[in-house]
Design an enzyme around this catalytic site. Structure first.
Site, PDB file in Angstrom:
ATOM      1  N   ASN A 128      13.635  -0.800  -4.136  1.00 55.03           N
ATOM      2  CA  ASN A 128      12.731  -1.348  -5.154  1.00 55.03           C
ATOM      3  C   ASN A 128      11.957  -0.171  -5.748  1.00 55.03           C
ATOM      4  O   ASN A 128      11.058   0.365  -5.110  1.00 55.03           O
ATOM      5  CB  ASN A 128      11.780  -2.367  -4.495  1.00 55.03           C
ATOM      6  N   TRP A 129      12.327   0.184  -6.950  1.00 56.99           N
ATOM      7  CA  TRP A 129      11.692   1.376  -7.566  1.00 56.99           C
ATOM      8  C   TRP A 129      10.264   1.112  -8.032  1.00 56.99           C
ATOM      9  O   TRP A 129       9.544   2.041  -8.391  1.00 56.99           O
ATOM     10  CB  TRP A 129      12.515   1.836  -8.769  1.00 56.99           C
ATOM     11  N   LYS A 130       9.901  -0.163  -8.080  1.00 58.02           N
ATOM     12  CA  LYS A 130       8.573  -0.550  -8.604  1.00 58.02           C
ATOM     13  C   LYS A 130       8.417   0.044 -10.017  1.00 58.02           C
ATOM     14  O   LYS A 130       9.408   0.149 -10.734  1.00 58.02           O
ATOM     15  CB  LYS A 130       7.474  -0.138  -7.632  1.00 58.02           C
ATOM     16  N   HIS A 169       7.222 -10.642  -4.781  1.00 55.91           N
ATOM     17  CA  HIS A 169       6.780  -9.434  -4.091  1.00 55.91           C
ATOM     18  C   HIS A 169       5.267  -9.510  -3.923  1.00 55.91           C
ATOM     19  O   HIS A 169       4.561 -10.057  -4.775  1.00 55.91           O
ATOM     20  CB  HIS A 169       7.168  -8.192  -4.903  1.00 55.91           C
ATOM     21  N   GLU A 216       3.042  -7.497  -4.408  1.00 56.72           N
ATOM     22  CA  GLU A 216       2.277  -6.927  -5.530  1.00 56.72           C
ATOM     23  C   GLU A 216       2.195  -7.925  -6.694  1.00 56.72           C
ATOM     24  O   GLU A 216       1.199  -7.952  -7.412  1.00 56.72           O
ATOM     25  CB  GLU A 216       2.900  -5.582  -5.954  1.00 56.72           C
ATOM     26  N   GLU A 268       7.904  -8.582   4.347  1.00 59.10           N
ATOM     27  CA  GLU A 268       7.183  -7.336   4.103  1.00 59.10           C
ATOM     28  C   GLU A 268       5.719  -7.508   4.478  1.00 59.10           C
ATOM     29  O   GLU A 268       4.946  -8.114   3.714  1.00 59.10           O
ATOM     30  CB  GLU A 268       7.241  -6.968   2.616  1.00 59.10           C
ATOM     31  N   GLY A 320       3.818   0.917   1.536  1.00 56.99           N
ATOM     32  CA  GLY A 320       3.333   2.144   0.902  1.00 56.99           C
ATOM     33  C   GLY A 320       2.251   2.860   1.694  1.00 56.99           C
ATOM     34  O   GLY A 320       1.601   3.768   1.187  1.00 56.99           O
ATOM     35  N   SER A 358       7.370   0.713   4.382  1.00 62.14           N
ATOM     36  CA  SER A 358       7.450   2.089   4.889  1.00 62.14           C
ATOM     37  C   SER A 358       8.756   2.390   5.640  1.00 62.14           C
ATOM     38  O   SER A 358       8.763   3.144   6.615  1.00 62.14           O
ATOM     39  CB  SER A 358       6.234   2.421   5.759  1.00 62.14           C
ATOM     40  N   GLY A 393      10.759   0.763  -0.721  1.00 64.49           N
ATOM     41  CA  GLY A 393      10.004   1.185  -1.892  1.00 64.49           C
ATOM     42  C   GLY A 393      10.093   2.692  -2.056  1.00 64.49           C
ATOM     43  O   GLY A 393      11.100   3.233  -2.530  1.00 64.49           O
ATOM     44  N   GLY A 394       9.042   3.387  -1.635  1.00 67.75           N
ATOM     45  CA  GLY A 394       8.915   4.832  -1.847  1.00 67.75           C
ATOM     46  C   GLY A 394      10.162   5.636  -1.504  1.00 67.75           C
ATOM     47  O   GLY A 394      10.595   6.489  -2.293  1.00 67.75           O
TER      48      GLY A 394
END
Ligand SMILES: O=C[C@H](O)COP(=O)(O)O
Length: 263
Positions: free
Chosen positions: A11-13, A101, A103, A173, A179, A219, A240-241
């Site tokens: 997930n590149w966000k 998600h 977010e 999640e 993150g 993470s 993510g990251g």
């Protein structure tokens, strides 16, 4: 027993413009081989503005990387400024879309009912929704995390049939692990993923529980993917990251290599 092929979804966000997206997908494609794709489904979940470029690259070069979006409207079409419909994503041959998600739940007030409506919209167009659930730190500290995630799963799948749930992916999640570098222990992640699977069995039946993929996110990195993937109810990761780094995402996809090296 049903074989659930692992899924590693990046997930590149809100990162990487369409030029950067093409470079990144090329890098990822270069570092992976057929053996990787035979063992694991690999997907990138990219900003809307990257989709057409990623589609052209993936289809033009016949890459085995799948791609999708990070949100979708619950509506079919109409006066919904800024929204993107599942039909539009379908036209771009998206395989996946993230719904709910944390977010989106946090910054856009998305409720379980809205998430379920988005999942249904995606399924109607042959797109696999990746339905996210997870608890905030206060819920974890209160010890209510399992009940919370089970309840959120039930609400976020409301109205989906057994076959539609089988065609979906659920991602657990824990919000406190997103993150932050604070990864849930494999046992913590397994506890909730197992409870979600048990809930699928009770809502539907064992065949739904056995067929539905459940991912862990929060993470995940090359260094911890193998221990998470060793858990019985974790079928992959929503990353993510680390998915922004082709080398680390490749290590996650090759989590089996780390497991072999450690044995
Ligand atoms: O969708 C991905 C998750 O929010 C996890 O993000 P992270 O790997 O940067 O913690």
């Amino acid at each position: 027993m049903t074989e659930r092929k692992p899924l590693m979804a990046g997930n590149w966000k809100m990162n990487l413009n369409h030029f950067e997206a093409m470079k990144h997908v090329q890098e990822l494609a270069f570092s992976l081989n057929d053996k990787d794709f035979d063992a694991v489904d690999v997907a990138v979940l990219v900003p809307f503005t990257d989709l057409r470029s990623v589609q052209t690259l993936v289809q033009g070069d016949k890459l085995r990387i799948r791609y999708g979006a990070q949100d979708v409207s619950e509506h079919a079409s109409g006066a919904y400024t800024g929204d993107i419909s599942a039909a539009m994503l379908g036209k771009l041959d998206c395989a996946y879309v993230v719904v709910g998600h944390s977010e989106r739940r946090q910054y856009h007030g998305e409720t379980d009912a809205l998430v379920a409506a988005k999942a249904l919209a995606a399924l109607k167009h042959g797109i696999t929704p990746i339905v996210c659930v997870g608890e905030h730190l206060d819920v974890r500290k209160s010890g209510e995390h399992v009940a919370h995630c089970v309840e959120q799963t039930r609400g976020s799948l409301a109205g989906l049939s057994a076959d539609q749930v089988k065609a979906s992916v659920i991602a657990y999640e824990p919000v406190w692990a997103i993150g932050t570098g604070e990864v849930a222990t494999p046992e913590d992640a397994q506890e909730v993923c197992a409870a979600i699977r048990a809930e699928l069995a009770s809502l539907f039946d064992e065949s739904v529980a056995a067929a539905t993929k459940i991912l862990y996110g929060g993470s995940v990195k090359g260094a911890n993917a193998a221990e998470l993937m060793a858990q019985a109810d974790i079928d992959g990761a929503l990353v993510g990251g680390a998915s922004l780094d082709a080398a680390d995402f490749t290590r996650i996809i090759r989590y089996r290599d780390a497991a072999v090296a450690a044995s």
